[in-house]
Design an enzyme around this catalytic site. Sequence first.
Site, PDB file in Angstrom:
ATOM      1  N   GLY A  29       0.758  -1.068   0.126  1.00  9.61           N
ATOM      2  CA  GLY A  29      -0.074  -0.103   0.084  1.00  9.61           C
ATOM      3  C   GLY A  29       0.851   1.303  -0.052  1.00  9.61           C
ATOM      4  O   GLY A  29       1.978   1.083   0.176  1.00  9.61           O
ATOM      5  N   ALA A  87      -3.158   0.083   7.372  1.00 10.44           N
ATOM      6  CA  ALA A  87      -4.484  -0.578   7.426  1.00 10.44           C
ATOM      7  C   ALA A  87      -5.403   0.237   6.776  1.00 10.44           C
ATOM      8  O   ALA A  87      -5.071   1.413   6.517  1.00 10.44           O
ATOM      9  CB  ALA A  87      -4.720  -0.825   8.942  1.00 10.44           C
ATOM     10  N   ASP A  88      -6.643  -0.163   6.231  1.00  7.41           N
ATOM     11  CA  ASP A  88      -7.760   0.715   5.930  1.00  7.41           C
ATOM     12  C   ASP A  88      -8.689   1.127   6.960  1.00  7.41           C
ATOM     13  O   ASP A  88      -9.116   2.367   6.985  1.00  7.41           O
ATOM     14  CB  ASP A  88      -8.606  -0.249   5.088  1.00  7.41           C
ATOM     15  CG  ASP A  88      -7.974  -0.715   3.897  1.00  7.41           C
ATOM     16  OD1 ASP A  88      -7.336   0.204   3.066  1.00  7.41           O
ATOM     17  OD2 ASP A  88      -7.649  -1.979   3.467  1.00  7.41           O
ATOM     18  N   GLY A  99      -6.592  -4.816   3.083  1.00  3.40           N
ATOM     19  CA  GLY A  99      -7.201  -5.430   1.901  1.00  3.40           C
ATOM     20  C   GLY A  99      -7.501  -4.562   0.635  1.00  3.40           C
ATOM     21  O   GLY A  99      -7.899  -4.915  -0.238  1.00  3.40           O
ATOM     22  N   GLY A 100      -7.405  -3.231   1.088  1.00  6.84           N
ATOM     23  CA  GLY A 100      -7.847  -2.106   0.330  1.00  6.84           C
ATOM     24  C   GLY A 100      -7.027  -2.495  -1.189  1.00  6.84           C
ATOM     25  O   GLY A 100      -7.520  -2.253  -2.115  1.00  6.84           O
ATOM     26  N   GLY A 101      -5.758  -2.951  -0.938  1.00  4.19           N
ATOM     27  CA  GLY A 101      -5.028  -3.153  -2.175  1.00  4.19           C
ATOM     28  C   GLY A 101      -5.042  -4.494  -2.859  1.00  4.19           C
ATOM     29  O   GLY A 101      -4.212  -5.002  -3.410  1.00  4.19           O
ATOM     30  N   GLU A 107      -0.746 -10.860   3.263  1.00  8.01           N
ATOM     31  CA  GLU A 107      -0.655  -9.629   4.442  1.00  8.01           C
ATOM     32  C   GLU A 107      -0.705 -10.765   5.645  1.00  8.01           C
ATOM     33  O   GLU A 107       0.129 -10.721   6.767  1.00  8.01           O
ATOM     34  CB  GLU A 107      -1.373  -8.669   4.411  1.00  8.01           C
ATOM     35  CG  GLU A 107      -1.027  -7.847   3.315  1.00  8.01           C
ATOM     36  CD  GLU A 107      -1.878  -6.615   2.969  1.00  8.01           C
ATOM     37  OE1 GLU A 107      -1.492  -5.410   2.223  1.00  8.01           O
ATOM     38  OE2 GLU A 107      -3.040  -6.415   3.380  1.00  8.01           O
TER      39      GLU A 107
HETATM   40  C1  5RP Z   1      -3.413  -3.652   1.275  1.00  5.03           C
HETATM   41  C2  5RP Z   1      -3.719  -3.163   2.518  1.00  5.03           C
HETATM   42  C3  5RP Z   1      -3.297  -1.471   2.759  1.00  5.03           C
HETATM   43  O1  5RP Z   1      -2.560  -1.616   3.970  1.00  5.03           O
HETATM   44  C4  5RP Z   1      -4.370  -0.773   2.917  1.00  5.03           C
HETATM   45  O2  5RP Z   1      -5.147  -0.590   1.886  1.00  5.03           O
HETATM   46  C5  5RP Z   1      -3.777   0.548   3.323  1.00  5.03           C
HETATM   47  O3  5RP Z   1      -3.371   1.223   2.335  1.00  5.03           O
HETATM   48  P1  5RP Z   1      -2.704   2.480   2.505  1.00  5.03           P
HETATM   49  O4  5RP Z   1      -1.515   2.605   3.296  1.00  5.03           O
HETATM   50  O5  5RP Z   1      -2.326   2.946   0.850  1.00  5.03           O
HETATM   51  O6  5RP Z   1      -3.697   3.578   2.886  1.00  5.03           O
HETATM   52  O7  5RP Z   1      -4.202  -3.592   3.242  1.00  5.03           O
HETATM   53  O8  5RP Z   1      -4.097  -4.784   0.843  1.00  5.03           O
END
Ligand code: 5RP
Length: 221
Positions: A29, A87-88, A99-101, A107
């Site tokens: 992320g 994290a989201d 899991g946003g990415g 992970e």
């Molecule tokens: C990827 C994730 C990331 O940690 C989550 O989406 C946060 O991303 P970012 O640091 O870009 O805000 O879980 O699967």
Amino acid sequence: MAQNEMKKKVAEAALAYVKAGSIVGVGTGSTANMFIDALASMKNDILGAVASSEVTAERLAGHGIVVLDLNQALKQVKSLSVYIDGADEFDGGKNLVKGGGGALTREKIVAAASDQFVCIVDESKQVAFLGAFPLPIEVIPMARELVAGIVVGLGGVPKLREGFVTDNGNIIIDVHELKVTDARALEDELNSVPGVVTNGIFSHQGADVVLMGTADGVVTL
Ligand code: 5RP
């Protein structure tokens, strides 16, 4: 302080948790990317890093950081010393939604193989209850409709992440409109559905430390 500036500050603060001579688990992320950029300054002090996604592996290698496969790493050491990732969302119990990415499964595996999970976030990620961010579930493609139906029964609204395939060759279903009152119970319930590889609730693999970027600086929780 702008959001990106907060992410950079927590990414740099996480370096304090990296032990010389250890193998570090690295997340995925935009915040994890900033950590990777900071970790480059310690590349000669560590044995290497285990990546939670192909994109993270590429970025680590681009900085000349040794990238180890998890199985290789666990032949050299009993466990990784620390896992550092964004994290989201996170709640007061340091339960996370991730899991946003789309990298949630790897992970969770790397977090489980690590002694300590240091979560790096800006203050926008703090919530009273998980669920405002759509909960990602990695699903084996043939189980898509089965899992979607079960999610509806739990009060969620499932949406297929269009055009996205995980590093493991699976799909992601994002679940909207869930209010998560018992993170651990929901993590277990969803993971018990056949075809679910894993879901984005990290309660069993919750954070040990949250470094939160705020307008006034980094707060350690
Ligand atoms: C990827 C994730 C990331 O940690 C989550 O989406 C946060 O991303 P970012 O640091 O870009 O805000 O879980 O699967």
